[in-house]
Design a protein around this motif. Sequence first.
Motif, PDB file in Angstrom:
ATOM      1  N   PHE A  91      14.726  39.748  26.089  1.00 35.70           N
ATOM      2  CA  PHE A  91      15.117  38.719  26.654  1.00 35.70           C
ATOM      3  C   PHE A  91      14.843  37.355  25.603  1.00 35.70           C
ATOM      4  N   ILE A  92      16.108  36.916  25.329  1.00 35.54           N
ATOM      5  CA  ILE A  92      16.109  35.941  24.256  1.00 35.54           C
ATOM      6  C   ILE A  92      16.233  34.595  24.929  1.00 35.54           C
ATOM      7  N   ILE A 101      22.897  33.257  16.867  1.00 35.36           N
ATOM      8  CA  ILE A 101      23.821  32.726  17.837  1.00 35.36           C
ATOM      9  C   ILE A 101      25.043  31.627  17.185  1.00 35.36           C
ATOM     10  N   THR A 102      24.437  31.018  16.098  1.00 34.78           N
ATOM     11  CA  THR A 102      25.155  30.037  15.494  1.00 34.78           C
ATOM     12  C   THR A 102      26.169  30.940  14.432  1.00 34.78           C
ATOM     13  N   LYS A 103      25.908  31.893  14.016  1.00 34.43           N
ATOM     14  CA  LYS A 103      26.970  32.696  13.192  1.00 34.43           C
ATOM     15  C   LYS A 103      27.663  33.348  14.145  1.00 34.43           C
ATOM     16  N   ARG A 104      27.490  33.882  15.419  1.00 37.24           N
ATOM     17  CA  ARG A 104      28.191  34.670  16.041  1.00 37.24           C
ATOM     18  C   ARG A 104      29.247  33.828  16.907  1.00 37.24           C
ATOM     19  N   LEU A 105      28.731  32.609  17.382  1.00 37.58           N
ATOM     20  CA  LEU A 105      29.869  31.877  18.031  1.00 37.58           C
ATOM     21  C   LEU A 105      30.154  30.638  17.305  1.00 37.58           C
ATOM     22  N   GLU A 108      26.968  24.900  15.589  1.00 33.62           N
ATOM     23  CA  GLU A 108      26.259  24.316  14.604  1.00 33.62           C
ATOM     24  C   GLU A 108      24.762  24.423  14.934  1.00 33.62           C
ATOM     25  N   ASP A 109      24.152  24.696  13.535  1.00 28.78           N
ATOM     26  CA  ASP A 109      22.871  24.934  13.408  1.00 28.78           C
ATOM     27  C   ASP A 109      22.084  23.788  13.937  1.00 28.78           C
ATOM     28  N   GLY A 110      21.006  23.960  15.007  1.00 31.00           N
ATOM     29  CA  GLY A 110      20.328  22.756  15.561  1.00 31.00           C
ATOM     30  C   GLY A 110      20.844  22.297  16.632  1.00 31.00           C
ATOM     31  N   THR A 111      21.916  22.789  17.396  1.00 34.49           N
ATOM     32  CA  THR A 111      22.504  22.021  18.493  1.00 34.49           C
ATOM     33  C   THR A 111      21.584  22.183  19.680  1.00 34.49           C
ATOM     34  N   VAL A 112      21.139  20.954  20.303  1.00 33.46           N
ATOM     35  CA  VAL A 112      20.161  21.102  21.268  1.00 33.46           C
ATOM     36  C   VAL A 112      20.795  21.747  22.775  1.00 33.46           C
TER      37      VAL A 112
END
Length: 261
Positions: A91-92, A101-105, A108-112
């Motif tokens: 469970f992530i 998730i940033t690569k898959r979708l 942008e890295d760091g999106t809150v």
Amino acid sequence: MKKGKKLYEGKAKIIYATNDKNLVIQYFKDDATAFNNQKKSTIEGKGVLNNRISEHILSNLSQIGIKNHLVKRLNMREQVIMLVEIIPIEFIVRNVATGSITKRLGIEDGTVLKEPLIEYCLKDDKLGDPLISEEHILAFDWSTKKEIEKVKKMILRINDFMIGMFRGVGIKLIDFKLEFGRLKIDGKDEVILADEISPDTCRLWDSITDKKLDKDRFRKNLGDLIPAYTEVAKRLGILHEQSNVSAVNVTKLSSIKRKQQ
Ligand code: UDP
């Protein structure tokens, strides 16, 4: 309590039987792996720190009513835990988008994230722990609707608690992985939190500098993993100067032993 034979050896931990059929010993190794086992190393002292940090977090979670497998820490590297049947799902939990998730979708890295996001991965190293949906879980009987509902409620409470705990010591809880297990308590089927919660299984960034204080130091070759994990332990108030020294001594001792071999 007597330590029995080795029941299972995973990437970062070993499970041993005990003379009580309901209890096992969980041993924290120094081995680190990433990218589905393609990157491997041994980092002296990591197991000692993860044992302490996981003990701290799980015992705090017990105090807010989150049932979990921890019975007690035995020594620097071992804890007694309840034997459970692990639900074969990772469970992530994500508060900020980073990593896969940033690569898959293409996020942008760091999106809150507006709300915590729960993702499910099938626990299967040969398949590379693929992302699955709740429908897959039910279709292939990896878990039940009832279990998943219980687990989701626990996850949100765990996340809220951990966000606050880390925020209080100047750390942002970016994401983490949880595992749950089944067992019978007084004849009743229960689902409890299992495995470990440590900088190996969480992404932890310093609140001010965004410095990574977790396993990304290994994944991304940033170095200084032990100082980062030690920093987490110190901020949580687990390591005082004395025990810090003994953790360092264990590291020194084991490297002396290795050289002698
Ligand atoms: N994680 C973990 N074990 C795994 C996969 C992920 O502990 O087998 C943790 C990881 O440390 C991070 C979070 O779960 O805190 C989300 O990881 P992600 O899916 O982004 O994986 P990665 O980018 O590491 O492939």
